[in-house]
Design a protein around this motif. Structure first.
Motif, short mmCIF file in Angstrom:
data_model
loop_
_atom_site.label_atom_id
_atom_site.label_comp_id
_atom_site.label_asym_id
_atom_site.label_seq_id
_atom_site.Cartn_x
_atom_site.Cartn_y
_atom_site.Cartn_z
N TRP A 1 38.54 71.34 64.05
CA TRP A 1 37.46 70.34 64.16
C TRP A 1 36.51 70.45 62.97
O TRP A 1 36.11 69.44 62.40
CB TRP A 1 36.68 70.55 65.47
N LEU B 1 52.11 62.61 67.22
CA LEU B 1 50.79 62.39 67.81
C LEU B 1 50.88 62.15 69.31
O LEU B 1 50.19 61.31 69.87
CB LEU B 1 50.06 61.23 67.10
N GLU B 2 51.76 62.90 69.93
CA GLU B 2 51.89 62.79 71.39
C GLU B 2 51.42 64.05 72.09
O GLU B 2 51.46 64.15 73.30
CB GLU B 2 53.36 62.52 71.76
N GLU C 1 48.38 66.50 72.77
CA GLU C 1 46.93 66.72 72.70
C GLU C 1 46.61 68.21 72.81
O GLU C 1 47.41 68.95 73.37
CB GLU C 1 46.23 65.95 73.83
N PRO C 2 45.47 68.69 72.29
CA PRO C 2 44.43 67.89 71.64
C PRO C 2 44.66 67.65 70.15
O PRO C 2 43.89 66.95 69.53
CB PRO C 2 43.18 68.75 71.84
N ALA D 1 46.72 65.75 68.67
CA ALA D 1 46.95 64.33 68.34
C ALA D 1 45.67 63.58 68.02
O ALA D 1 45.68 62.60 67.28
CB ALA D 1 47.68 63.67 69.51
N SER D 2 44.55 64.05 68.55
CA SER D 2 43.28 63.33 68.35
C SER D 2 42.67 63.58 66.98
O SER D 2 41.73 62.88 66.60
CB SER D 2 42.25 63.76 69.41
N LEU D 3 43.17 64.57 66.24
CA LEU D 3 42.50 64.95 65.00
C LEU D 3 42.43 63.80 63.97
O LEU D 3 41.37 63.57 63.39
CB LEU D 3 43.15 66.20 64.39
N TRP E 1 42.34 60.65 64.55
CA TRP E 1 41.37 59.66 65.07
C TRP E 1 39.95 60.16 64.87
O TRP E 1 39.04 59.38 64.57
CB TRP E 1 41.62 59.39 66.56
N ARG E 2 39.76 61.45 65.03
CA ARG E 2 38.44 62.04 64.82
C ARG E 2 38.02 61.85 63.35
O ARG E 2 36.88 61.51 63.06
CB ARG E 2 38.50 63.52 65.18
N LEU F 1 48.93 55.70 65.16
CA LEU F 1 47.89 55.79 64.14
C LEU F 1 48.05 54.70 63.07
O LEU F 1 47.08 54.28 62.44
CB LEU F 1 47.95 57.18 63.49
N GLN G 1 45.73 51.78 62.54
CA GLN G 1 44.30 52.02 62.30
C GLN G 1 44.02 52.69 60.95
O GLN G 1 42.91 52.60 60.44
CB GLN G 1 43.75 52.95 63.40
#
Ligand code: NAD
Length: 294
Positions: free
Chosen positions: A222, A238-239, A241-242, A244-246, A248-249, A267, A270
């Motif tokens: 993070w 990206l399936e 977690e957590p 996969a969220s990196l 997007w973060r 992803l 976006q």
């Protein structure tokens, strides 16, 4: 929609890559002082280590990884789970870093501060020479003890084993055993070994499905994501977690995000650019296009 989306086939060159990138994006990438490269199993595909979801061949065709890479599976049948990981360990020992791993390690010489955040457990980034590597899911070739929490809570006087750091009942811990005795045990064919101190079963030091990530690993990830100006996501479906969220973060924090994957993920709609191709071909061409002076 991404600003740029294109395919790089075998032999993709830096000049061809540069001509396909949006010049504004090239300028942003070149100006970046902090870069995160976020990698998944596709990063090591060309090193000969199969991904979990793509090619259901050999080892992966015989069993769903979800059925052997969980604590429940290990508790139910430790030997089956151990044997499955032994096969994966053999693939990892036989593998060498590919041109993509090498390009990431060389990027550190180009100027930006580079943090590799990987879901892989094969240590190939370290072997390629990357210095700042966050291993989110651990390291397959390192062993730790299997902590059976039910047994630990049921024990009269549970304590921490000084050899493996797992819960142990002190009177069972061999006072002559040392940490080095544990470090000498390898993930090899044979019966599931036990901690030389407390006798707990040993397991690979990886994060199995359903287990939490190490707090220091996800916090390091993070921190790096929150500080980066560019994130390049490579070979991750990206399936999971957590992790996969990196990407997007990073997007939410205003970073430029580029995806490298033969099969675009969620992803792709976006992020700022999608490069459809294999990591070992795309990364050397991409980095040479962005940082040609390297
Ligand atoms: P995944 O198997 O779910 O997905 C792999 C991704 O890589 C896919 O999106 C696929 O399109 C892409 N890909 C395939 N070949 C590629 C190539 N040559 N270049 C670039 N991309 C390519 O993998 P995952 O998302 O990383 O998640 C699976 C989990 O399994 C991970 O958490 C990881 O811990 C573990 N795993 C690790 C290894 C390893 O250490 N090498 C191998 C398999 C699985």
């Amino acid at each position: 929609m991404p600003i740029t989306s294109w395919k790089v086939g075998a032999g993709g060159t830096a000049r061809a890559t540069a001509s396909m990138l949006d010049p504004r994006l090239i300028a942003d990438l070149r100006a970046a002082r902090r870069v995160v490269v976020f990698t998944g199993a596709g990063m090591s595909a060309e090193s000969g280590i199969p991904t979990f979801r793509d090619r259901l061949t050999g080892l992966w065709a015989q069993v769903d990884p979800m059925e052997v890479a969980t604590a429940r599976a290990f508790r139910a049948n430790p030997q089956r789970t151990w044997d499955w990981h032994v096969q994966l360990a053999e693939a990892v020992r036989a593998a060498a870093p590919n041109a993509g791993h090498a390009a990431i390690a060389a990027l550190e010489q180009a100027g930006p501060e580079v943090t590799v955040i990987t879901q892989n457990v094969d240590a190939l980034h370290h072997r390629a020479g990357s210095r700042e590597v966050v291993e989110l899911h651990g390291n397959l070739l390192r062993l730790t003890s299997f902590v059976d929490e039910e047994a630990a809570f049921a024990a009269a006087s549970p304590t921490i084993c000084r050899v493996c750091d797992g819960y142990a009942v002190w009177e069972h811990c061999d006072p002559y055993a040392e940490r080095g005795d544990l470090a000498a045990i390898e993930l090899r064919a044979g019966p599931v070994p036990r901690c030389p101190g407390c006798g707990a079963l040993l397991r690979p030091d990886v994060v199995w499905f359903g287990e939490p990530l190490a707090v220091d690993a996800i916090e390091a990830a993070w921190n790096a994501v929150d500080r980066c100006e560019v994130l390049i996501a490579v070979g991750a479906s990206l399936e999971v977690e957590p992790a996969a969220s990196l990407p997007w973060r990073a997007l939410a924090r205003g970073a430029r995000v580029v995806e490298v994957n033969p099969v675009p993920t969620a992803l792709a709609a976006q992020c700022h650019a999608v490069i459809s191709g294999a990591a070992a071909e795309v990364l050397p061409a991409l980095f040479a296009a962005i940082w040609p002076e390297r």
